[in-house]
Motif scaffolding. Sequence first.
Motif, short mmCIF file in Angstrom:
data_model
loop_
_atom_site.label_atom_id
_atom_site.label_comp_id
_atom_site.label_asym_id
_atom_site.label_seq_id
_atom_site.Cartn_x
_atom_site.Cartn_y
_atom_site.Cartn_z
N LEU A 236 0.84 -1.19 0.00
CA LEU A 236 0.00 0.00 0.00
C LEU A 236 0.88 1.24 0.00
O LEU A 236 1.82 1.35 0.79
N GLY A 238 -0.83 4.52 -0.74
CA GLY A 238 -1.72 5.69 -0.64
C GLY A 238 -2.12 5.98 0.79
O GLY A 238 -1.46 5.57 1.77
N GLU A 239 -3.23 6.70 0.93
CA GLU A 239 -3.71 7.07 2.25
C GLU A 239 -4.20 5.87 3.05
O GLU A 239 -4.24 5.91 4.27
N GLU A 240 -4.59 4.80 2.33
CA GLU A 240 -5.08 3.63 3.06
C GLU A 240 -3.97 2.97 3.88
O GLU A 240 -4.26 2.23 4.82
N SER A 1241 7.86 0.09 -2.01
CA SER A 1241 6.52 0.51 -1.57
C SER A 1241 6.60 1.45 -0.38
O SER A 1241 5.89 2.46 -0.31
N LYS A 1244 7.73 4.80 -1.68
CA LYS A 1244 6.65 5.52 -2.37
C LYS A 1244 5.65 6.08 -1.36
O LYS A 1244 5.18 7.21 -1.49
N PHE A 1245 5.32 5.25 -0.36
CA PHE A 1245 4.38 5.73 0.66
C PHE A 1245 4.93 6.94 1.39
O PHE A 1245 4.21 7.93 1.61
N ASN A 1248 4.69 9.92 -0.89
CA ASN A 1248 3.30 10.41 -0.96
C ASN A 1248 2.89 11.08 0.34
O ASN A 1248 2.21 12.12 0.34
N TYR A 1249 3.29 10.47 1.46
CA TYR A 1249 2.97 11.05 2.76
C TYR A 1249 3.64 12.41 2.92
O TYR A 1249 3.06 13.36 3.44
N ARG A 1252 1.69 14.96 0.89
CA ARG A 1252 0.48 15.39 1.60
C ARG A 1252 0.82 16.32 2.75
O ARG A 1252 0.14 17.33 2.98
#
Length: 1666
Positions: A236, A238-240, A1241, A1244-1245, A1248-1249, A1252
């Motif tokens: 995962l 993304g935000e999940e 992963s 990437k998280f 992305n974090y 945000r």
Amino acid sequence: MAQGRERDEGPHSAGGASLSVRWVQGFPKQNVHFVNDNTICYPCGNYVIFINIETKKKTVLQCSNGIVGVMATNIRCEVVAFSDRKLKPLIYIYSFPGLTRRTKLKGNILLDYTLLSFSYCGTYLASYSSLPEFELALWNWESSIILCRKSQPGMDVNQMSFNPMNWRQLCLSSPSTVSVWTIERSNQEHCFRARSVKLPLEDGSFFNETDVVFPQSLPKDLIYGPVLPLSAIAGLVGEEAETFRPKDDLYPLLHPTMHCWTPTSDLYIGCEEGHLLMINGDTLQVTVLNKIEEESPLEDRRNFISPVTLVYQKEGVLASGIDGFVYSFIIKDRSYMIEDFLEIERPVEHMAFSPNYTMLLIQTDKGSVYIYTFGKEPTLNKVLDACDGKFQAIDFITPGTQYFMTLTHSGEICVWWLEDCACVSKIYLNTLATVLACCPSSLSAAVGTEDGSVYFISVYDKESPQVVHKAFLSESSVQHVVYDQQGIFLLVGTSEGKVFIINANSSSSFQIIGFTEVAKDILQISTVSLLETDIVKVMVLSSLPEAGRSRLEMFTLPTLLPQVSTTFADERGRLKDEIIHKYLYELEHALSSAVLGFQSNQIYGFCSQVPYICSYLLPEEEHTGIYILKPYKKVQSRQYGPGLLYLSSHGLWLITIAKCGILCIRDVYTLETFAWCRSHSHQGHGIQSMRISMDGQNILVNGRDDGTLVYLKWKRFGGHLASEILDYYQKLLISLSSAMDKENHYLSTTPKVSVDLGSDSEHTKQKASTDLSQDELVLTDVKKEIPWIQQKSQEAIKKEVNLFSKKRKEIKQGIKSLSKTILNMMEENDKLENIAKLDQQEFGLDLEELERLHDESQEEVAKIIKDVEMHNLAKSYLAELIKEECWNSMAVKGRALKCFHIPCVVENFPMKARTVEELKELERVLQQKKIEAECLKLRKEIVEAQSGVKLIKQRHEEDDEEEEEEDKTVKYSNLPNYLLGSLSTDFGVDTSLLSSQLELHSREEKINQIILLKDIIYKVKTVFNNEFDTAYKQKEFEIARVKERNVRIREIILDLELEEAVWQPEFEDCEKPERMLVVQDEEITAHKHIKPWHKAKELMVNHEKEHWLLIQDASTRLRALMDMMGGVLEVKKEDILRMVIPQPAFMAKPDAVWTEEERKQFKDYEKKVKELNEERDKYRKSLEAELKKLQNSIQESTQAFDEHLKRLFERRVKAEMVTNQEELKISNLAFSLLLDEELSSREKFLNNYLTRKQHEKSQTSEAVRKSREDLDVYKEHYDNLLAEDKVMDRSFKKEFSEIPGHQVDILYKLFKRRPRISKQKTHSETTSVVPFGELPGSGKLNKDAFAQLMKAMDELDNISNMPEGLDPLVWNHFCMTRRAKVENEQKVKQKAADLLEMATFLQKRVEEEEKVQQEIERVFHELILLQEEKVRFQLNLTIQILLKQGQVELENFQLVLEYSDAILINKNIIEDLNSVIRTQGQKKVASMMESKDVHKRILQIEWEHKKMEMEREDLNQKAWDIQMLFFSRDRQKYLNEPNYEALISIQIGIMEQTIAVLDKTHKKNVENCKKLLKKLGKFSNQKDIANYALSCNLREELVAVSERKDICNAMGSKLTCEKIVKERYENMMQQQKLTNISKQQAEQISILQTEVERLRMKTFPALVQM
């Protein structure tokens, strides 16, 4: 569209008459609220109903846009807010008790509001909507604006409340979550900040939840690389990933049901599991309160309490459950004790305290409302007694001017007072009821039930109605109960399509006259019974849904029918159609309702598919069959949905109701509307039924789903409309008066029928007992009641039986004789043979039953066959799948080889064919490896050319290029196995293309290596399978050779007549598994099913065989001869053992009688026998030798094969070892690839974090910037306002410079004077009861305080407060200036409070920005660590090394797993390097010993020199520190006191004791002050009385003084001048004296200032250089 249609209905009404709502009866489905101390309210349908608790008076507020949604009340402002339920709903604010609309709030909600809540102070309203917005909004309802809003998708909330002590806190709870929302304000900007509460687990324990984004407690794996969070393992990014939890890591939490606030801003939460939680409002820390069990526990049914509602009281909360009890939770610290507070007959769903906390509102699940009043003698009053369900039917009690009746589905019948809808009485039928109708000719009513009964109830005594008769008509439910206009007949329609006619008079015991059959789906029954006629016309409307039509069935009943009912009905009670003149009509379109007109045989119908009302003319002539009616007049109804039609008592008004909720009254001639009223709405599915009184004055309208009963009254009613119906009403009453008197007299004397009824209390007790024990059954020996229609049928059958009794006896006797005959035939049949027997079914006389049984058996057989076929098909499909997967798809089938003599089995490798994609991928990798090899070769050539390699060497290299390639191949293939990590080279597999295990860093290299390793595994298996196939063929050859030899062995054994068994090896099933797929005949254990024609064919074949054998008997001798000679004329050698020399015939005689010739023949015979025996022995020995030789050869060959197979087994073990080694390398590479993906992963998280958070950082920065700008602007305004205030203060004397100085001083004192605002003193009793006390202020309260201040300023501005001698104009100017000053001061105070609030808001935004910045830094740090970990993982490779078995790698078996600073090299290199190091080390040690002594002294001297320099610097620094040291008394005490901490603790204890003493003293002083205040109050009262007496005396004295003043003015003007001069002289002397004093004080102040300056300079540090 629906709402538009409702609004378009307005222009229909005529100008003359109009309807209005008089009262509304309904029961709450939502929570009931307090509006003030004495009034409660609740929504019901289209209305909000207000009830005064003391007077029980109701007030109704109607929603203009349909049904009322959610509602809330503001007690302080006495306003009510509710929403409507339309598309894009609105929120309406109404004031109470005026019920005037204050404002209308319009938001962006699409469907519906689910929650509304007012703040306890201020003008704030919170609203929440569920699907699709899930939006929480905060309104300023006075200004009708949204202050802020926030959407939380998927968050469904069932309770919302403001903190009573802080309007900035809002709690939202649902069955799974609890969140506290904080409202932050900066000037005019508002925003929400949500915080979720972490709930405990179901057992009340807390779960230590780890941080998913930045886990801190992950284990470190030194072998298999870094351990990453579960979200990274799951892939995962993304935000999940922030909220990801694996399934095994999810635990059930507590489920909140209700919450309430406390005065300390804490929250109490009740849970389904029975736990009570306390949540701190600031920190949101959850505490599970412990339950203290009592010594005598509660009853079993109340051991577990799940709170449904909570209300706070002092020292605890009141809670209610589903058991009908109210409990008091007494809370102390972190535990609570449960006590029974109150018992209610029904489960409690809602509780609320009145604003003054003197009353407790209790609402049950049924809708009843109780008020519990606290006091010395607490009382429990029922304010609202709800009915058991919504109203099913309503009707007026004749004549409809005082009482009416209602019916619920559960069988509850209520009698109500029409004027104020007060319940007069109740009665329970204890059965499911459907319809109700009141009789026009008597004070009785009929109630239809679902079990087919009709109850007749006497309402002669309105306060105690009773059932006087019960008629059980049929077993189908009653759907319609209709009286004709004169009350002669009662028509009852059932669901099975029967209409029963009953005599409506009670004096006839409600005689059932008969019934007629109509269509099953009865929609409406209409009657016409006019005063001037002696017949009753009846029309029944039913639907034909299949044809899309409606059917009308009309018949006529004469008024004398009760006297001659036997002639109108047959024996079964059915009315004869020809006597009642029954006619059928059909309409080409469907109607939802139809009524029969009073005049000219007209029918009025309401179309169900189109919005039209039509009238139809009935034919005057008689007809047979079905007559099609055509519309005579058609008018658009402007009402949508299916509707109903009713006629008034005089037949001139047509009343229409529909799904839209509008009632229209039309003229029957023109069908135009002259009055209308919207009493219900389409959201509640409109109106279910209505009733109009005989005089037309009263109209009752019952809603379908909204549960409201509306009483409509005429506003303007007069003229011909009123005169017509009132005249008819008078005529009707006169006509019915005699019958009513007679029937009512009979009802008054009729005893009560003993049916299973119950009163109110009995009903509730019965319900309670039913709830407690639902599984208990009470068995009663009561005879089952038979319906009337069955009774009539049984009576008719009895008559028929009596009529045909002789014929029945004859038939019975015939049947008995026939049965005896059949029994005899069956006994005879049992004695016959099987072939002659008949089946049992042949003796059945009921052929239809036999055929039915045969069909059933055939169906059962067909079903079984189908099930078996489907089962076999499923098994076949599964077998086909298994075969396809495990056999057909295998290129190399799995099989085994067994040894002949030893238990050894060798299996091959089953292999699937490689797919085209795999081959392409392998080809790509091989091509890539070849290209890489060529590139490496070219690079070496380029390097050699640059280093100046000679041309001769290049030529030799070119000539020997092929030899070098062969050498390289040999070199690669002969590399040590421990470097390759496997033994694949032992199988001749080329490993030259494999990359070194120490060079696999990139992802592509690892993938290519895995492909090559899979190819190596495939080749190793292929090599072994080839060897296995060779061995398999060899075994086939050995078995075939053994078979050949066994043929000879069997012949020898047969010749030697030995009993030895021949050993014949065969392939087993594991060696030939394909045999398992073929089913042999001997494997089938079930008997084969042979069809009859196959049996006949087999018998025919056997018969032909027997016939052929009979024919062959004639040649038996010939065949015997041929068998004895063997078909040859010569005797073979093999036949020697079977040869027998025949004895001569004379040997049968005795020896004595033999002749010479015979004796010679005997000697020849003996000789031949001896020779034959010799030959036989020789041949036997040769056969035995041959047999042994053959057996030995078979044994040798099979043993040789077994040895070969043993070697193959070792080869199989080695191949499996190689396969496992390669697969282990593949697993390690796959794990490294998987870990690489997890690292990617995670990276990437984090990116992305980080994105945000950076976006959030930009938002917070913008918010900080905006808040800071707003604060600066506001601060500037505040400074300007403060400066203006100071300027006003300083310029006061300048403005009044024209008046004398002493007056200016007096005015300045008055200018500084402010009125004291007397606070409202609350009663001590109220203060002690109300737990929240005085609520904090808000903007509205500030406005009220300012208005009160201005009111007090009006008193100060009064002319009586003006100083003497001051000009009134000056006083007015002064008052205006002072008022402006006060207003400015209030503005300054308000601005200061707002400024502080804005500063706090800015501080929170700054803290949020810092927090986000810390998160960003943390993410950066985590990214750096992750990148380092990724690089470390890519460099630290996992390699596979082959070690010799039994070699000891480490001493003492100390296994070390950490090799962070280790490298892998050859052992010989280390040993050589160690020897060189030792030699060089010895040399260096010798040189170091020489230079050691030389440098030792030098270093010692240098060290001592440095030491002395450092000591000098330290001493200088210490001297400087001592000079600069500020040595206070506290520091001296700290240094001198050996136990400083104990001293501090003692001082703290003393201070705590002092504080306690001061607190105690303060409380005593407060008590003394209160006592003193009481005394002073009494003293002030006495003084007021004395002052009043003095004021009376003062008036008299003032009169005397004024008289004397006039005398003095007339006599002594000179004395007055002297007095003025003297006063001026004294003032000048006093002024001079004050001037001297001020000069002296100024000198003293200057001296003190110099002294202060000197002392201040003395404390400054002296910066003097040493």
